[in-house]
Write an enzyme that holds these catalytic residues in place. Structure first.
Site, mmCIF file in Angstrom:
data_model
loop_
_atom_site.group_PDB
_atom_site.id
_atom_site.type_symbol
_atom_site.label_atom_id
_atom_site.label_comp_id
_atom_site.label_asym_id
_atom_site.label_seq_id
_atom_site.Cartn_x
_atom_site.Cartn_y
_atom_site.Cartn_z
ATOM 1 N N TYR A 1 0.833 -1.203 0.000
ATOM 2 C CA TYR A 1 0.000 0.000 0.000
ATOM 3 C C TYR A 1 0.865 1.250 0.000
ATOM 4 C CZ TYR A 1 0.800 0.945 5.017
ATOM 5 O OH TYR A 1 1.366 1.251 6.223
ATOM 6 N N ARG B 1 8.341 4.037 -4.644
ATOM 7 C CA ARG B 1 8.347 3.093 -3.504
ATOM 8 C C ARG B 1 7.296 2.003 -3.707
ATOM 9 N NH1 ARG B 1 7.540 5.365 2.472
ATOM 10 N NH2 ARG B 1 5.413 5.592 1.679
ATOM 11 N N ARG C 1 -7.953 -21.226 -1.144
ATOM 12 C CA ARG C 1 -6.872 -20.664 -0.316
ATOM 13 C C ARG C 1 -5.626 -21.546 -0.415
ATOM 14 N NH1 ARG C 1 -4.695 -21.483 4.715
ATOM 15 N NH2 ARG C 1 -3.907 -19.639 5.794
ATOM 16 N N HIS D 1 -1.237 -21.170 -0.133
ATOM 17 C CA HIS D 1 -0.167 -20.223 0.202
ATOM 18 C C HIS D 1 0.614 -19.756 -1.034
ATOM 19 C CE1 HIS D 1 -0.979 -21.331 4.309
ATOM 20 N NE2 HIS D 1 -0.047 -20.492 4.761
ATOM 21 N N LYS E 1 6.441 -1.857 1.978
ATOM 22 C CA LYS E 1 5.263 -1.241 2.583
ATOM 23 C C LYS E 1 4.091 -2.210 2.428
ATOM 24 C CE LYS E 1 3.072 3.265 3.194
ATOM 25 N NZ LYS E 1 3.219 3.380 4.638
ATOM 26 N N GLU F 1 12.303 2.368 14.133
ATOM 27 C CA GLU F 1 11.372 3.416 13.700
ATOM 28 C C GLU F 1 10.154 3.398 14.616
ATOM 29 O OE1 GLU F 1 9.778 2.626 9.763
ATOM 30 O OE2 GLU F 1 9.637 0.485 10.182
ATOM 31 N N LEU G 1 10.959 1.248 7.194
ATOM 32 C CA LEU G 1 10.384 1.706 5.935
ATOM 33 C C LEU G 1 11.135 2.976 5.545
ATOM 34 C CD1 LEU G 1 7.999 1.238 3.896
ATOM 35 C CD2 LEU G 1 6.920 3.149 5.063
HETATM 36 N N1 PDD Z 1 2.797 5.072 7.585
HETATM 37 N N2 PDD Z 1 7.463 3.695 8.994
HETATM 38 C C1 PDD Z 1 6.293 3.036 9.035
HETATM 39 C C2 PDD Z 1 6.251 1.692 9.689
HETATM 40 C C3 PDD Z 1 5.143 3.610 8.472
HETATM 41 O O1 PDD Z 1 3.975 2.936 8.513
HETATM 42 C C4 PDD Z 1 5.225 4.902 7.904
HETATM 43 C C5 PDD Z 1 4.041 5.590 7.290
HETATM 44 C C6 PDD Z 1 6.468 5.564 7.883
HETATM 45 C C7 PDD Z 1 6.650 6.923 7.273
HETATM 46 O O2 PDD Z 1 6.609 6.866 5.866
HETATM 47 P P1 PDD Z 1 6.123 8.105 4.991
HETATM 48 O O3 PDD Z 1 6.908 9.287 5.429
HETATM 49 O O4 PDD Z 1 6.441 7.710 3.600
HETATM 50 O O5 PDD Z 1 4.638 8.296 5.243
HETATM 51 C C8 PDD Z 1 7.578 4.923 8.434
HETATM 52 C C9 PDD Z 1 1.620 5.507 6.864
HETATM 53 C C10 PDD Z 1 1.396 6.975 6.874
HETATM 54 C C11 PDD Z 1 0.421 4.692 7.319
HETATM 55 O O6 PDD Z 1 0.589 3.500 7.457
HETATM 56 O O7 PDD Z 1 -0.670 5.239 7.490
#
Ligand code: PDD
Length: 284
Positions: free
Chosen positions: A32, A51, A100, A102, A149, A182, A206
């Site tokens: 996403y 990304r 289903r 895997h 992501k 993070e 991320l």
């Molecule tokens: N989340 N790290 C994680 C685990 C995240 O889920 C996010 C962002 C970031 C920051 O990434 P960016 O600056 O590209 O938004 C870092 C989004 C906003 C969410 O899941 O809603």
């Protein structure tokens, strides 16, 4: 009720339906993006799409949508769902199949979904209005591909809930070696003796678009040195300033960590300077 995009169609949110056999639902098998849109302009759209493509490549999910087609989908959604500040939420799962299993299906029919979400900017005209957030530290219990992501967000959700349960805004995660990775949904910066420091890009975090923008702004501005390097939990807890960054949180100063004030217990001077740079960039 807002309109959303699902598999080639624009339709009202309540009419958008997918199969219970969708692999996004069964396995969290999807990726996403969240793209902030201020005054109708998506911020750093190309970087988000780069990304997205990297995430799709990492999970071996081929999707034949060009950047021009994506832009047209976004433009249509933004004109159907007007609002000053919004986020585009885009999700692609590997799709639904007869049963289903895997293993990846031999023929792929991804489910492609986009919606808009209201976004309340954290940084407005007056930086004095920003009160800051609070955080706790928690052991990072996630997998080794946090650079993707992915919609498999159960650990992130549980980490975030832990923070909410203790009345905090965010959980700042620490790996088994005592290094900050993070936040549960954000990247982390600290300031020590006037130097801005953030953990380096790796499979443990991320690669945030906001993180990269902040680094770019700081380097171009040149007022404060910055370093991408490991940050120990000790450096975090004794930092002069802590910030978390994300597309929805922008650059949020953390004024209390584990119940203890960070620095003077209010948004710091370095944050103020960098938030000003960010604000100017956003307006530009
Ligand atoms: N989340 N790290 C994680 C685990 C995240 O889920 C996010 C962002 C970031 C920051 O990434 P960016 O600056 O590209 O938004 C870092 C989004 C906003 C969410 O899941 O809603």
């Amino acid at each position: 009720m807002s309109d959303v995009y699902l598999n080639g169609e624009m339709l009202p949110l309540e009419k958008a339906q997918i199969s219970v056999l969708d692999r996004g639902f069964l396995f969290g098998d999807g990726v996403y993006e969240v793209i902030p849109v201020f005054h109708g302009h998506p911020l750093r759209l190309e970087k988000h799409m780069e990304r997205l493509n990297a995430s799709l490549a990492a999970i071996q999910l081929p999707v034949e949508i060009t950047i021009t087609e994506w832009r047209s989908i976004f433009d249509q959604l933004l004109s159907r769902n007007p609002g000053q500040h919004q986020a585009l939420y885009l999700q692609i799962s590997r799709g639904s199949y007869a049963s289903r299993q895997h293993g990846f299906p031999t023929e792929t029919r991804p489910t492609v979904f986009v919606m808009t979400m209201p976004l309340a900017p954290r940084i407005n005209d007056s930086l004095d209005d920003v009160k800051g957030g609070t955080a706790i530290t928690a052991p990072d219990q996630r997998w080794q591909r946090c650079d993707i992501k992915s919609t498999s967000l159960l650990s992130n959700v549980m980490h975030h809930q832990l923070a909410l349960n203790s009345g905090a805004t965010e959980a700042i995660l620490v790996d088994a070696e005592g290094r900050v990775t993070e936040g549960s949904s954000s990247n982390v910066f600290i300031v020590r003796d006037g130097t801005i420091i953030t953990p380096p890009r790796s499979h443990k975090i991320l690669s945030g678009i906001t993180r990269a923008l902040v680094l770019e702004l700081v380097v171009n501005d040149g007022t404060y040195p910055c370093e991408e390097r490991d940050v120990s939990v000790n450096e975090l807890t004794t930092a002069d300033e802590i910030w978390i960054t994300s597309s929805s949180k922008e650059i949020l100063p953390i004024i209390e960590l584990n119940g203890i004030p960070v620095g003077k217990g209010k948004p710091g001077g370095v944050w103020r300077h960098v938030a000003g740079l960010y604000q100017t960039y956003k307006a530009g």
